[in-house]
Design a protein around this motif. Structure first.
Motif, PDB file in Angstrom:
ATOM      1  N   PRO A  34     -35.033  51.428  12.200  1.00 59.30           N
ATOM      2  CA  PRO A  34     -34.890  52.164  10.945  1.00 59.30           C
ATOM      3  C   PRO A  34     -33.897  53.329  11.067  1.00 59.30           C
ATOM      4  CG  PRO A  34     -37.194  51.736  11.375  1.00 59.30           C
ATOM      5  CD  PRO A  34     -36.439  51.322  12.604  1.00 59.30           C
ATOM      6  N   HIS A  35     -33.911  54.002  12.205  1.00 60.52           N
ATOM      7  CA  HIS A  35     -32.994  55.119  12.425  1.00 60.52           C
ATOM      8  C   HIS A  35     -31.538  54.638  12.378  1.00 60.52           C
ATOM      9  CE1 HIS A  35     -31.640  58.983  13.890  1.00 60.52           C
ATOM     10  NE2 HIS A  35     -30.954  58.366  14.817  1.00 60.52           N
ATOM     11  N   VAL A  36     -31.252  53.562  13.065  1.00 61.48           N
ATOM     12  CA  VAL A  36     -29.895  53.006  13.089  1.00 61.48           C
ATOM     13  C   VAL A  36     -29.498  52.541  11.691  1.00 61.48           C
ATOM     14  CG1 VAL A  36     -28.506  51.093  13.989  1.00 61.48           C
ATOM     15  CG2 VAL A  36     -30.012  52.369  15.522  1.00 61.48           C
ATOM     16  N   TYR A  37     -30.413  51.857  11.018  1.00 64.87           N
ATOM     17  CA  TYR A  37     -30.183  51.349   9.662  1.00 64.87           C
ATOM     18  C   TYR A  37     -29.826  52.490   8.705  1.00 64.87           C
ATOM     19  CZ  TYR A  37     -31.277  48.493   5.495  1.00 64.87           C
ATOM     20  OH  TYR A  37     -31.234  47.804   4.308  1.00 64.87           O
ATOM     21  N   MET A  38     -30.609  53.563   8.750  1.00 69.75           N
ATOM     22  CA  MET A  38     -30.388  54.685   7.850  1.00 69.75           C
ATOM     23  C   MET A  38     -29.115  55.448   8.216  1.00 69.75           C
ATOM     24  SD  MET A  38     -32.684  54.311   5.614  1.00 69.75           S
ATOM     25  CE  MET A  38     -32.588  55.824   4.662  1.00 69.75           C
ATOM     26  N   ASN A  39     -28.787  55.538   9.493  1.00 72.26           N
ATOM     27  CA  ASN A  39     -27.540  56.200   9.902  1.00 72.26           C
ATOM     28  C   ASN A  39     -26.319  55.437   9.399  1.00 72.26           C
ATOM     29  OD1 ASN A  39     -28.163  58.622  11.192  1.00 72.26           O
ATOM     30  ND2 ASN A  39     -28.671  57.591  13.103  1.00 72.26           N
ATOM     31  N   LYS A  40     -26.375  54.114   9.456  1.00 72.50           N
ATOM     32  CA  LYS A  40     -25.260  53.307   8.943  1.00 72.50           C
ATOM     33  C   LYS A  40     -25.089  53.520   7.448  1.00 72.50           C
ATOM     34  CE  LYS A  40     -25.272  49.514  12.266  1.00 72.50           C
ATOM     35  NZ  LYS A  40     -25.537  48.075  12.456  1.00 72.50           N
ATOM     36  N   GLN A  41     -26.224  53.505   6.734  1.00 69.69           N
ATOM     37  CA  GLN A  41     -26.172  53.715   5.292  1.00 69.69           C
ATOM     38  C   GLN A  41     -25.625  55.110   4.969  1.00 69.69           C
ATOM     39  OE1 GLN A  41     -29.957  53.522   3.207  1.00 69.69           O
ATOM     40  NE2 GLN A  41     -28.932  52.894   1.344  1.00 69.69           N
ATOM     41  N   TYR A  42     -26.068  56.109   5.700  1.00 68.52           N
ATOM     42  CA  TYR A  42     -25.596  57.476   5.514  1.00 68.52           C
ATOM     43  C   TYR A  42     -24.071  57.545   5.664  1.00 68.52           C
ATOM     44  CZ  TYR A  42     -24.231  62.139   7.075  1.00 68.52           C
ATOM     45  OH  TYR A  42     -23.562  63.322   7.250  1.00 68.52           O
TER      46      TYR A  42
ATOM     47  N   ASP B 252     -35.182  60.377   8.955  1.00 72.07           N
ATOM     48  CA  ASP B 252     -34.718  59.020   8.657  1.00 72.07           C
ATOM     49  C   ASP B 252     -34.593  58.778   7.163  1.00 72.07           C
ATOM     50  OD1 ASP B 252     -34.329  58.125  11.235  1.00 72.07           O
ATOM     51  OD2 ASP B 252     -36.358  57.386  11.469  1.00 72.07           O
ATOM     52  N   SER B 253     -34.283  59.817   6.418  1.00 73.10           N
ATOM     53  CA  SER B 253     -34.027  59.645   4.988  1.00 73.10           C
ATOM     54  C   SER B 253     -32.635  60.196   4.683  1.00 73.10           C
ATOM     55  CB  SER B 253     -35.085  60.353   4.147  1.00 73.10           C
ATOM     56  OG  SER B 253     -34.992  61.746   4.315  1.00 73.10           O
ATOM     57  N   VAL B 254     -32.051  59.658   3.638  1.00 75.31           N
ATOM     58  CA  VAL B 254     -30.724  60.095   3.209  1.00 75.31           C
ATOM     59  C   VAL B 254     -30.887  60.756   1.853  1.00 75.31           C
ATOM     60  CG1 VAL B 254     -28.398  59.346   2.560  1.00 75.31           C
ATOM     61  CG2 VAL B 254     -29.576  58.225   4.462  1.00 75.31           C
ATOM     62  N   LYS B 255     -30.256  61.912   1.692  1.00 75.38           N
ATOM     63  CA  LYS B 255     -30.320  62.637   0.420  1.00 75.38           C
ATOM     64  C   LYS B 255     -28.922  62.676  -0.169  1.00 75.38           C
ATOM     65  CE  LYS B 255     -32.855  66.439  -0.954  1.00 75.38           C
ATOM     66  NZ  LYS B 255     -33.318  67.821  -0.849  1.00 75.38           N
TER      67      LYS B 255
ATOM     68  N   ASN C 264     -27.505  48.260  -2.706  1.00 71.35           N
ATOM     69  CA  ASN C 264     -27.821  46.826  -2.674  1.00 71.35           C
ATOM     70  C   ASN C 264     -27.606  46.233  -1.285  1.00 71.35           C
ATOM     71  OD1 ASN C 264     -28.660  46.609  -5.344  1.00 71.35           O
ATOM     72  ND2 ASN C 264     -26.574  46.295  -6.081  1.00 71.35           N
ATOM     73  N   LYS C 265     -26.603  46.724  -0.586  1.00 67.15           N
ATOM     74  CA  LYS C 265     -26.335  46.245   0.774  1.00 67.15           C
ATOM     75  C   LYS C 265     -27.478  46.633   1.710  1.00 67.15           C
ATOM     76  CE  LYS C 265     -22.932  46.706   4.486  1.00 67.15           C
ATOM     77  NZ  LYS C 265     -21.650  47.326   4.864  1.00 67.15           N
ATOM     78  N   TYR C 266     -27.989  47.844   1.549  1.00 65.94           N
ATOM     79  CA  TYR C 266     -29.092  48.346   2.379  1.00 65.94           C
ATOM     80  C   TYR C 266     -30.378  48.287   1.553  1.00 65.94           C
ATOM     81  CZ  TYR C 266     -25.502  49.939   5.577  1.00 65.94           C
ATOM     82  OH  TYR C 266     -24.446  49.993   6.445  1.00 65.94           O
ATOM     83  N   ASN C 267     -30.862  47.076   1.334  1.00 62.40           N
ATOM     84  CA  ASN C 267     -31.977  46.887   0.411  1.00 62.40           C
ATOM     85  C   ASN C 267     -33.357  47.050   1.044  1.00 62.40           C
ATOM     86  OD1 ASN C 267     -32.078  44.593   1.920  1.00 62.40           O
ATOM     87  ND2 ASN C 267     -31.814  43.176   0.222  1.00 62.40           N
ATOM     88  N   LYS C 268     -33.420  47.543   2.257  1.00 66.09           N
ATOM     89  CA  LYS C 268     -34.711  47.821   2.897  1.00 66.09           C
ATOM     90  C   LYS C 268     -35.130  49.260   2.652  1.00 66.09           C
ATOM     91  CE  LYS C 268     -34.036  44.584   6.696  1.00 66.09           C
ATOM     92  NZ  LYS C 268     -33.930  44.465   8.147  1.00 66.09           N
ATOM     93  N   THR C 269     -34.738  49.798   1.509  1.00 66.24           N
ATOM     94  CA  THR C 269     -35.028  51.190   1.204  1.00 66.24           C
ATOM     95  C   THR C 269     -35.688  51.322  -0.160  1.00 66.24           C
ATOM     96  OG1 THR C 269     -32.820  51.479   0.261  1.00 66.24           O
ATOM     97  CG2 THR C 269     -33.099  52.091   2.579  1.00 66.24           C
TER      98      THR C 269
ATOM     99  N   LEU D 129     -35.302  56.324   1.288  1.00 62.74           N
ATOM    100  CA  LEU D 129     -36.265  56.221   2.380  1.00 62.74           C
ATOM    101  C   LEU D 129     -36.342  54.782   2.868  1.00 62.74           C
ATOM    102  CD1 LEU D 129     -38.952  58.172   0.411  1.00 62.74           C
ATOM    103  CD2 LEU D 129     -37.751  59.064   2.397  1.00 62.74           C
ATOM    104  N   TYR D 130     -36.490  54.633   4.167  1.00 61.21           N
ATOM    105  CA  TYR D 130     -36.668  53.305   4.743  1.00 61.21           C
ATOM    106  C   TYR D 130     -38.023  52.767   4.301  1.00 61.21           C
ATOM    107  CZ  TYR D 130     -36.501  49.491   8.097  1.00 61.21           C
ATOM    108  OH  TYR D 130     -36.475  48.251   8.667  1.00 61.21           O
ATOM    109  N   ASP D 131     -38.051  51.543   3.824  1.00 60.15           N
ATOM    110  CA  ASP D 131     -39.301  50.918   3.367  1.00 60.15           C
ATOM    111  C   ASP D 131     -40.010  50.301   4.581  1.00 60.15           C
ATOM    112  OD1 ASP D 131     -41.375  49.752   2.023  1.00 60.15           O
ATOM    113  OD2 ASP D 131     -40.132  48.360   0.880  1.00 60.15           O
ATOM    114  N   VAL D 132     -41.058  50.929   5.043  1.00 55.58           N
ATOM    115  CA  VAL D 132     -41.744  50.479   6.266  1.00 55.58           C
ATOM    116  C   VAL D 132     -42.404  49.116   6.086  1.00 55.58           C
ATOM    117  CG1 VAL D 132     -42.105  52.768   7.220  1.00 55.58           C
ATOM    118  CG2 VAL D 132     -43.809  51.816   5.672  1.00 55.58           C
ATOM    119  N   LYS D 133     -42.568  48.655   4.856  1.00 57.98           N
ATOM    120  CA  LYS D 133     -43.164  47.342   4.614  1.00 57.98           C
ATOM    121  C   LYS D 133     -42.188  46.209   4.884  1.00 57.98           C
ATOM    122  CE  LYS D 133     -46.371  49.038   1.180  1.00 57.98           C
ATOM    123  NZ  LYS D 133     -46.756  49.029  -0.219  1.00 57.98           N
ATOM    124  N   GLU D 134     -40.902  46.523   4.932  1.00 56.09           N
ATOM    125  CA  GLU D 134     -39.872  45.491   5.141  1.00 56.09           C
ATOM    126  C   GLU D 134     -39.960  44.899   6.529  1.00 56.09           C
ATOM    127  OE1 GLU D 134     -37.455  43.977   3.191  1.00 56.09           O
ATOM    128  OE2 GLU D 134     -38.525  44.920   1.581  1.00 56.09           O
TER     129      GLU D 134
END
Length: 176
Positions: free
Chosen positions: A33-41, A58-61, A93-98, A171-176
Motif C-alpha cells: 500500500p505504501h508503494v502504491y500510494m507513493n506512485k499515485q502521489y 499512506d494517504s494523499v491529500k 481511475n488508474k489507482y482504483n484501490k483507493t 486512502l488505500y482501500d484495505v479491503k482490496e
C-alpha cells in the motif's frame, strides 16, 4: 558422524533460507500500500499544477483552492477546471484501490447553516464532475465542513480565500 553433521548443517541452511524468503515476501506485501500510494502521489504531483498535493502517512491529500474551482459564493464548478479534473480522474481511475473523501470548506463569512450547505454542495459538485469522468461513485464520499478547519486566518481577504477550498483525501482501500 561427520557426514551426518554436514547434512544437518545443509538442512539448517535450507530452513533458514526458506524462512528468510518468506519474511521478505511478507514484508513486500505489507509495504505494497505504501508503494502504491507513493506512485499515485508522484503522478498527481506531476499532473495537478493548480493544486497542492501532499502525502501524509499512506494517504494523499489534494487541495484545490476555491478561486480555481468556483466563483465566489457558488457551488458551480468553473468550465476551465474541467480538463484538470479529467487528468485527476484518469489517475484516480488508474489507482482504483483507493477511496476518496471529498471535503468542502468555506471561510467564516456568512451564517453557520449557509456555510455548511455551501461546503456540502461544493463537495457534491466536485464528486459529480469526477463521476462524469468515470470515477466510481462507490469510492467517493462527501462532507461539508463549512469553516471548521481553516488553513489560514479569516481576518484577511487572502486568508479567507485560502480557506474557501475543496480537499480530496485519497486512502488505500484495505479491503482490496
Amino acid at each position: 558422524m561427520k557426514r551426518m553433521l554436514t547434512t544437518s548443517r545443509y538442512w539448517i541452511y535450507a530452513v533458514l533460507a526458506i524462512a528468510f524468503m518468506a519474511s521478505c515476501a511478507s514484508s513486500k506485501k505489507s509495504s505494497s500500500p505504501h508503494v502504491y500510494m507513493n506512485k499515485q502521489y508522484k503522478e498527481l504531483k506531476d499532473v495537478l499544477n493548480q493544486a497542492e498535493v501532499s502525502i501524509i502517512n499512506d494517504s494523499v491529500k489534494v487541495i484545490f483552492p476555491n478561486n480555481v474551482l468556483f466563483a465566489s459564493s457558488s457551488d458551480q464548478l468553473k468550465e476551465e477546471i474541467k480538463p484538470t479534473f479529467g487528468r485527476f480522474a484518469a489517475i484516480l481511475n488508474k489507482y482504483n484501490k483507493t477511496k476518496i473523501l471529498i471535503t468542502g470548506h468555506t471561510d467564516s463569512t456568512g451564517t453557520a447553516s449557509y456555510n455548511r450547505e455551501l461546503s456540502e454542495k461544493r463537495a457534491v459538485s466536485a464528486k459529480a464532475l469526477l463521476g462524469e469522468y468515470k470515477v466510481n461513485n462507490d469510492r467517493m464520499f462527501t462532507w461539508g465542513l463549512a469553516d471548521r478547519h481553516p488553513i489560514a486566518t479569516n481576518s484577511t481577504e487572502e486568508g479567507k480565500a485560502r480557506n474557501r477550498r475543496v480537499e480530496f483525501v485519497i486512502l488505500y482501500d484495505v479491503k482490496e
